[in-house]
Design a protein around this motif. Structure first.
Motif, PDB file in Angstrom:
ATOM      1  N   ARG A  86       0.829  -1.217   0.000  1.00  0.00           N
ATOM      2  CA  ARG A  86       0.000   0.000   0.000  1.00  0.00           C
ATOM      3  C   ARG A  86       0.867   1.273   0.000  1.00  0.00           C
ATOM      4  O   ARG A  86       1.850   1.317  -0.703  1.00  0.00           O
ATOM      5  N   ASN A 141      -5.974  -1.034  12.026  1.00  0.00           N
ATOM      6  CA  ASN A 141      -6.250  -0.857  10.592  1.00  0.00           C
ATOM      7  C   ASN A 141      -7.735  -0.538  10.396  1.00  0.00           C
ATOM      8  O   ASN A 141      -8.492  -0.435  11.372  1.00  0.00           O
ATOM      9  N   GLY A 142      -8.126  -0.378   9.146  1.00  0.00           N
ATOM     10  CA  GLY A 142      -9.508   0.001   8.868  1.00  0.00           C
ATOM     11  C   GLY A 142     -10.493  -1.053   9.351  1.00  0.00           C
ATOM     12  O   GLY A 142     -11.572  -0.726   9.874  1.00  0.00           O
ATOM     13  N   ALA A 143     -10.124  -2.324   9.192  1.00  0.00           N
ATOM     14  CA  ALA A 143     -11.002  -3.404   9.643  1.00  0.00           C
ATOM     15  C   ALA A 143     -11.179  -3.334  11.159  1.00  0.00           C
ATOM     16  O   ALA A 143     -12.276  -3.559  11.686  1.00  0.00           O
ATOM     17  N   HIS A 215     -18.388   2.457   1.898  1.00  0.00           N
ATOM     18  CA  HIS A 215     -18.022   2.859   0.542  1.00  0.00           C
ATOM     19  C   HIS A 215     -17.484   1.645  -0.211  1.00  0.00           C
ATOM     20  O   HIS A 215     -16.517   1.019   0.231  1.00  0.00           O
ATOM     21  N   SER A 217     -15.172   0.491  -2.155  1.00  0.00           N
ATOM     22  CA  SER A 217     -13.927   1.146  -2.587  1.00  0.00           C
ATOM     23  C   SER A 217     -13.392   0.679  -3.923  1.00  0.00           C
ATOM     24  O   SER A 217     -12.712   1.426  -4.617  1.00  0.00           O
ATOM     25  N   ASP A 247     -18.159   3.986   6.780  1.00  0.00           N
ATOM     26  CA  ASP A 247     -16.814   3.476   6.492  1.00  0.00           C
ATOM     27  C   ASP A 247     -16.419   4.013   5.123  1.00  0.00           C
ATOM     28  O   ASP A 247     -16.904   3.528   4.098  1.00  0.00           O
ATOM     29  N   SER A 279      -8.942   3.869   6.594  1.00  0.00           N
ATOM     30  CA  SER A 279      -7.597   3.279   6.670  1.00  0.00           C
ATOM     31  C   SER A 279      -6.537   4.376   6.661  1.00  0.00           C
ATOM     32  O   SER A 279      -6.748   5.446   6.098  1.00  0.00           O
ATOM     33  N   LYS A 282      -3.998   3.980   2.762  1.00  0.00           N
ATOM     34  CA  LYS A 282      -4.502   4.109   1.382  1.00  0.00           C
ATOM     35  C   LYS A 282      -4.251   5.547   0.925  1.00  0.00           C
ATOM     36  O   LYS A 282      -3.113   5.977   0.874  1.00  0.00           O
TER      37      LYS A 282
END
Ligand SMILES: *Cc1c(COP(=O)(O)O)cnc(C)c1O
Length: 439
Positions: A86, A141-143, A215, A217, A247, A279, A282
């Motif tokens: 990333r 993280n985003g999760a 979203h 993505s 999100d 996140s 990204k």
């Protein structure tokens, strides 16, 4: 009769005492070096390596640096490349990580000598860029950000989500499975392509903990579609007393002119979202992290939840994220701001340096990648080479990863820092025969 060289095999201690080998022990660890010495001495006993070549063989077999992750030149034109880790960190973020690596004042107030609050400066840097958030928090993280929101706000209850937003983000990571794994039941509304506010309204009852918007993505639905805006959901949230969690995925904190369809935290909060998750690695261009931004009361509940500790970020992430938020433009931001004419000028110079018989400068199209902006082309320029060079370039040092398009290997400069152009030219010259490069 000459003495059998195998009987002259040096002793392990003698090899380890060689200054070059001793230096390698300091760099790579004695056990690692000793294992290589044993291997080479084995070969020496079998007569495959001459006794006087043992040290050189050991040094040749040892890696140049500790760790097995190797830096790669990303010439794919994909700005946020999942397989290449990333977002690349800015130099400022790298420096901050190095400074934070030893003992730091991460939880010590040097003025008073007492315990200090962890991550204060990083949270302040994030809050400063998202003034519409009452409070902010950062997790792994985003999760983890979305998972913590579901766990702390909705465990044992229901979340309302549109069917078209039950997305898989990458490599089998599915948002609905994540939410269900923390003991939340999903109440799906609408169809794959269309959902209306009335669908959400009909789904709300006392078992519902919040309304979720995710979203999508990495894809776009076109044609006969409809979705419900954050404003509309926020209106329903106010009428029913339910928080609206959004999100956004990519981590844009404010609108980006090149990515008009990509949601950002500020706009979504102004539209009435209660909590936004995103996140860090990204489009924000920082380290792996999960951002939580929104109403102070909700963020406090997440931060105080017992499981928040299991999602806590370390000092290296705090350091890199602070430098990303408050420092100079990130490589991701620079790639998004790159001008195609300048990329083309670099591609021409590079093609010339490689050899006009082999390389040509061509216009190309980069992409945002796993981080967002699906389908948005980023005008760029590349050096086109015979596709047979793809493997040798990938196997070189440093590895150069391009992409094959229409039978040619393209090295896209959108994702290559200009300072690395000479390194790329050298890498190509090493793997391409000189006669092929002449005009
Ligand atoms: C990327 C993404 C995630 C997952 O974030 P990670 O930082 O990879 O854990 C979740 N939701 C959306 C919408 C995303 O785009």
């Amino acid at each position: 009769m000459a003495e059998d060289p195998r009987r002259r095999t040096p002793r392990t201690d003698a090899v380890l005492a060689d200054p070059g080998v001793a230096e390698a022990c300091r760099r790579l660890g004695r056990d690692r070096v000793k294992a290589t010495v044993s291997t080479v001495l084995e070969s020496c006993r079998r007569g495959e390596v001459a006794p006087e070549d043992v040290v050189a063989s050991v040094l040749a077999l040892l890696p140049a640096a500790p760790g097995s992750l190797r830096p790669v030149i990303n010439a794919t034109g994909v700005v946020v490349h999942t397989n290449l880790g990333r977002a690349p960190l800015s130099e400022a973020a790298v420096e901050a990580v190095v400074r934070a690596a030893g003992p730091t004042d991460v939880e010590l107030d040097l003025d008073s000598g007492r315990r200090g609050r962890r991550g204060t400066a990083t949270m302040a840097a994030l809050a400063a860029l998202v003034p519409d958030a009452g409070d902010v928090h950062v997790v792994n993280n985003g999760a983890a950000a979305l998972g913590l929101a579901a766990l702390a706000l909705a465990q044992g209850r229901r979340i309302v989500i549109a069917r078209g937003e039950l997305v898989e983000i990458g490599d089998g990571f599915r948002i609905p499975e994540l939410l269900e794994s923390v003991g939340v039941e999903l109440r799906e509304v609408g169809t794959t392509n269309r959902v209306r506010l009335a669908d959400y309204e009909a789904a709300v009852d006392e078992s519902v903990a919040f309304l979720l918007k995710v979203h999508p993505s990495n894809f776009r639905v076109e044609g006969f579609t409809s979705s419900v805006s954050v404003e509309e959901l926020a209106g329903l949230g106010r009428r029913t007393g339910l928080p609206v969690v959004v999100d956004i995925g990519s981590g844009l904190l404010a609108p980006h002119p090149r990515l008009p369809e990509e949601p950002d935290a500020t706009t979504v909060l102004r539209a009435g979202a209660s909590l936004v998750t995103a996140s860090g690695d990204k489009l924000l261009g920082g380290p792996q992290a999960g951002l939580l931004m929104g109403e102070a009361e909700l963020v406090h509940r997440l931060r105080r939840h017992p499981f928040a500790r299991a999602l806590r970020v370390d000092k290296l992430t705090l350091a890199a994220l602070e430098a990303t938020l408050s420092g100079p433009a990130t490589p991701v931001a620079e790639a998004l701001a790159a001008r195609p004419e300048e990329l083309m000028a670099r591609a021409r110079a590079l093609a010339l340096a490689i050899g006009p018989g082999l390389a040509t400068a061509v216009a190309s199209e980069g992409r945002v990648g796993g981080g967002g902006g699906p389908g948005v082309p980023l005008p760029s320029a590349a050096v086109a080479l015979p596709h047979e060079l793809a493997a040798p370039l990938r196997l070189g040092e440093p590895p150069v990863v391009g992409h094959v398009h229409d039978g040619r290997l393209l090295l896209d400069l959108l994702t290559v820092p200009a300072a690395l152009d000479d390194t790329v030219a050298d890498a190509v010259r090493r793997v391409a025969p000189a006669d092929a490069r002449e005009a």
